[in-house]
Write a protein that holds these residues in place. Structure first.
Motif, PDB file in Angstrom:
ATOM      1  N   ASP A  59       0.923  -1.199  -0.080  1.00  0.00           N
ATOM      2  CA  ASP A  59       0.039   0.010   0.013  1.00  0.00           C
ATOM      3  C   ASP A  59       0.928   1.405   0.032  1.00  0.00           C
ATOM      4  O   ASP A  59       0.385   2.097  -0.766  1.00  0.00           O
ATOM      5  CB  ASP A  59      -0.925   0.024   1.410  1.00  0.00           C
ATOM      6  CG  ASP A  59      -1.955  -0.974   1.095  1.00  0.00           C
ATOM      7  OD1 ASP A  59      -2.465  -1.228   2.154  1.00  0.00           O
ATOM      8  OD2 ASP A  59      -2.124  -1.697   0.136  1.00  0.00           O
ATOM      9  N   TYR A  60       2.040   1.145   0.798  1.00  0.00           N
ATOM     10  CA  TYR A  60       2.902   2.395   0.808  1.00  0.00           C
ATOM     11  C   TYR A  60       3.520   2.749  -0.412  1.00  0.00           C
ATOM     12  O   TYR A  60       3.652   3.651  -1.123  1.00  0.00           O
ATOM     13  CB  TYR A  60       3.771   2.213   1.950  1.00  0.00           C
ATOM     14  CG  TYR A  60       3.284   2.466   3.191  1.00  0.00           C
ATOM     15  CD1 TYR A  60       2.528   3.060   3.532  1.00  0.00           C
ATOM     16  CD2 TYR A  60       4.360   1.947   4.378  1.00  0.00           C
ATOM     17  CE1 TYR A  60       2.099   3.397   4.908  1.00  0.00           C
ATOM     18  CE2 TYR A  60       3.640   2.010   5.799  1.00  0.00           C
ATOM     19  CZ  TYR A  60       2.456   2.833   5.968  1.00  0.00           C
ATOM     20  OH  TYR A  60       2.121   3.148   7.246  1.00  0.00           O
ATOM     21  N   THR A  61       3.932   1.570  -1.138  1.00  0.00           N
ATOM     22  CA  THR A  61       4.541   1.453  -2.438  1.00  0.00           C
ATOM     23  C   THR A  61       3.563   2.173  -3.650  1.00  0.00           C
ATOM     24  O   THR A  61       3.924   3.169  -4.366  1.00  0.00           O
ATOM     25  CB  THR A  61       4.886   0.217  -2.993  1.00  0.00           C
ATOM     26  OG1 THR A  61       5.994  -0.225  -2.068  1.00  0.00           O
ATOM     27  CG2 THR A  61       5.691   0.103  -4.316  1.00  0.00           C
ATOM     28  N   LEU A  62       2.258   1.945  -3.466  1.00  0.00           N
ATOM     29  CA  LEU A  62       1.474   2.388  -4.313  1.00  0.00           C
ATOM     30  C   LEU A  62       1.375   3.801  -4.017  1.00  0.00           C
ATOM     31  O   LEU A  62       1.228   4.485  -5.313  1.00  0.00           O
ATOM     32  CB  LEU A  62      -0.001   1.715  -4.065  1.00  0.00           C
ATOM     33  CG  LEU A  62      -1.321   1.954  -5.063  1.00  0.00           C
ATOM     34  CD1 LEU A  62      -0.858   1.742  -6.480  1.00  0.00           C
ATOM     35  CD2 LEU A  62      -2.428   1.295  -4.570  1.00  0.00           C
ATOM     36  N   GLU A  63       1.105   4.331  -3.061  1.00  0.00           N
ATOM     37  CA  GLU A  63       0.968   5.728  -2.343  1.00  0.00           C
ATOM     38  C   GLU A  63       2.323   6.482  -3.026  1.00  0.00           C
ATOM     39  O   GLU A  63       2.269   7.499  -3.743  1.00  0.00           O
ATOM     40  CB  GLU A  63       0.687   5.970  -1.125  1.00  0.00           C
ATOM     41  CG  GLU A  63      -0.835   5.705  -0.578  1.00  0.00           C
ATOM     42  CD  GLU A  63      -1.744   6.556  -1.256  1.00  0.00           C
ATOM     43  OE1 GLU A  63      -2.820   5.789  -1.611  1.00  0.00           O
ATOM     44  OE2 GLU A  63      -1.424   7.632  -1.746  1.00  0.00           O
ATOM     45  N   GLU A  73       8.032  10.526   4.065  1.00  0.00           N
ATOM     46  CA  GLU A  73       7.414   9.771   5.348  1.00  0.00           C
ATOM     47  C   GLU A  73       7.084   8.410   4.928  1.00  0.00           C
ATOM     48  O   GLU A  73       7.110   7.325   5.846  1.00  0.00           O
ATOM     49  CB  GLU A  73       6.240  10.731   5.918  1.00  0.00           C
ATOM     50  CG  GLU A  73       6.521  11.888   6.655  1.00  0.00           C
ATOM     51  CD  GLU A  73       5.425  12.518   7.174  1.00  0.00           C
ATOM     52  OE1 GLU A  73       5.421  13.774   7.007  1.00  0.00           O
ATOM     53  OE2 GLU A  73       4.865  11.924   8.208  1.00  0.00           O
ATOM     54  N   LEU A  74       6.341   8.286   3.880  1.00  0.00           N
ATOM     55  CA  LEU A  74       5.882   6.940   3.382  1.00  0.00           C
ATOM     56  C   LEU A  74       6.940   6.043   3.231  1.00  0.00           C
ATOM     57  O   LEU A  74       7.008   4.882   3.409  1.00  0.00           O
ATOM     58  CB  LEU A  74       5.063   7.021   2.054  1.00  0.00           C
ATOM     59  CG  LEU A  74       3.643   7.802   2.404  1.00  0.00           C
ATOM     60  CD1 LEU A  74       3.138   7.939   1.148  1.00  0.00           C
ATOM     61  CD2 LEU A  74       2.601   6.753   3.130  1.00  0.00           C
ATOM     62  N   ASP A  79      10.307   1.458   4.514  1.00  0.00           N
ATOM     63  CA  ASP A  79      11.722   0.885   4.897  1.00  0.00           C
ATOM     64  C   ASP A  79      11.860   0.161   6.320  1.00  0.00           C
ATOM     65  O   ASP A  79      12.478  -0.901   6.250  1.00  0.00           O
ATOM     66  CB  ASP A  79      12.839   1.825   4.733  1.00  0.00           C
ATOM     67  CG  ASP A  79      13.031   2.551   3.299  1.00  0.00           C
ATOM     68  OD1 ASP A  79      13.684   3.687   3.277  1.00  0.00           O
ATOM     69  OD2 ASP A  79      12.842   1.688   2.412  1.00  0.00           O
ATOM     70  N   ARG A  80      11.099   0.763   7.133  1.00  0.00           N
ATOM     71  CA  ARG A  80      11.005   0.193   8.515  1.00  0.00           C
ATOM     72  C   ARG A  80      10.308  -1.378   8.460  1.00  0.00           C
ATOM     73  O   ARG A  80      10.773  -2.173   8.986  1.00  0.00           O
ATOM     74  CB  ARG A  80      10.166   0.940   9.328  1.00  0.00           C
ATOM     75  CG  ARG A  80       9.886   0.374  10.929  1.00  0.00           C
ATOM     76  CD  ARG A  80       9.067   1.092  11.680  1.00  0.00           C
ATOM     77  NE  ARG A  80       8.690   0.614  12.839  1.00  0.00           N
ATOM     78  CZ  ARG A  80       7.552   1.271  13.380  1.00  0.00           C
ATOM     79  NH1 ARG A  80       6.946   2.200  13.126  1.00  0.00           N
ATOM     80  NH2 ARG A  80       7.337   0.493  14.864  1.00  0.00           N
ATOM     81  N   ILE A  81       9.226  -1.238   7.664  1.00  0.00           N
ATOM     82  CA  ILE A  81       8.478  -2.626   7.425  1.00  0.00           C
ATOM     83  C   ILE A  81       9.466  -3.701   6.639  1.00  0.00           C
ATOM     84  O   ILE A  81       9.565  -4.860   7.004  1.00  0.00           O
ATOM     85  CB  ILE A  81       7.129  -2.463   6.554  1.00  0.00           C
ATOM     86  CG1 ILE A  81       6.190  -1.460   7.369  1.00  0.00           C
ATOM     87  CG2 ILE A  81       6.711  -3.609   6.186  1.00  0.00           C
ATOM     88  CD1 ILE A  81       5.022  -1.229   6.657  1.00  0.00           C
TER      89      ILE A  81
END
Length: 293
Positions: A59-63, A73-74, A79-81
């Motif tokens: 989901d983050y990659t898509l945003e 921030e995304l 990267d943390r995940i």
């Protein structure tokens, strides 16, 4: 005679020893099976947590690919995940590891909800600004080319001012809560334990917004597409809105934090994804989702 008696005693002792060995073997086998079962459950939960982390990462990659204003921030959150997912695969599964993973997943979900709320707010603001800019340019061009359109130009400018004066909530967040007899509220995402849904948001300072008592409408839809809470319908200029709760507040032009319980029927609190929308009349001004397991 004494020899026969000694032989009988020896036979009895051997029998007791044999029975003890068999009992020890059965106990060891059961203990081994139980431990293997626990390990399988731990591995299954670890795999489930990995899948959830990978879904949030996607989901983050898509945003990020959309060129979102919160891309930095995304990227940090993604990267943390990624680091967590990489480390999970190398960890030996035990109760301590599972406890750490549960806590990390909970923190990551909270961060995702906060980022999603900010993304939704930015989208609403950008849409309003786009409409304002387009309408303002059109009004100016019309005023230059056709003085007879002056009345229409004034009307457009007034409309733009109304948009700028609109209250757009920030920090829109929703959680399941357990409500103690003392009234204390404890966050929880397990449907079988959740008593109600709590929704919080902030109304920012806006010198153009109208002051005084006004109301928003909260709508919470469960996985079976049922509207929780009051489940009443209001009509605005021919548009019907079914809502969970009416939220009156006194706006004084300053930042205002609001938190409300939906007062949901516990029978309608089930596992799955919930959609939470906030309306100012017929206009949706915020939305997000939560999942109860």
């Amino acid at each position: 005679m004494a020899q026969q008696k000694d032989n009988r005693i020896l036979i009895v002792l051997l029998a007791i020893l044999l029975i003890s060995l068999i009992g020890l073997g059965v106990w060891s086998y059961k203990t081994y099976q139980e431990n293997e079962g626990i390990k399988i459950e731990w591995n299954d939960e670890k795999s489930q947590i990995q899948n959830e982390l990978e879904n949030i990462e996607a989901d983050y990659t898509l945003e990020i690919d959309k060129g979102n204003a919160l891309s930095s921030e995304l990227i940090n959150a993604r990267d943390r995940i990624t680091r967590l997912v990489d480390s999970v695969s190398n960890l030996e599964t035990d109760v301590k590891v599972i406890s750490i993973l549960r806590k990390e997943l909970g923190n990551i979900k909270k961060q995702r909800n906060l980022l999603q709320d900010r993304i939704n707010t930015l989208e609403v603001i950008n849409q309003n600004l786009s409409v304002v800019n387009d309408s303002t340019l059109a009004a100016l061009n019309s005023q230059i080319t056709k003085t007879q359109d002056q009345n229409a130009t004034i009307e457009n400018l007034n409309s733009n001012m109304s948009r700028a004066a609109a209250l757009i909530p920030t920090n829109f967040a929703s959680v399941g809560v357990i409500i103690r007899n003392s009234g204390k509220q404890i966050e929880n995402d397990r449907a079988s334990r959740v008593d109600d849904i709590k929704v919080c948001f902030t109304l920012p300072e806006n010198s153009l917004a109208a002051l005084g008592v006004t109301s928003f409408y909260l709508q919470v839809i469960n996985p079976d597409n049922n509207v929780l809470g009051l489940n009443k319908t209001e009509e605005f200029d021919g548009q019907k809105l079914t809502y969970s709760k009416k939220l009156p507040f006194n706006y004084k032009g300053k930042e205002l934090d609001l938190c409300e319980l939906v007062n949901a029927n516990e029978d309608l609190i089930i596992k799955g994804r919930y959609r939470i929308n906030l309306y100012n009349g017929p206009i949706r001004v915020s939305s997000n989702e939560i999942t109860l397991r």
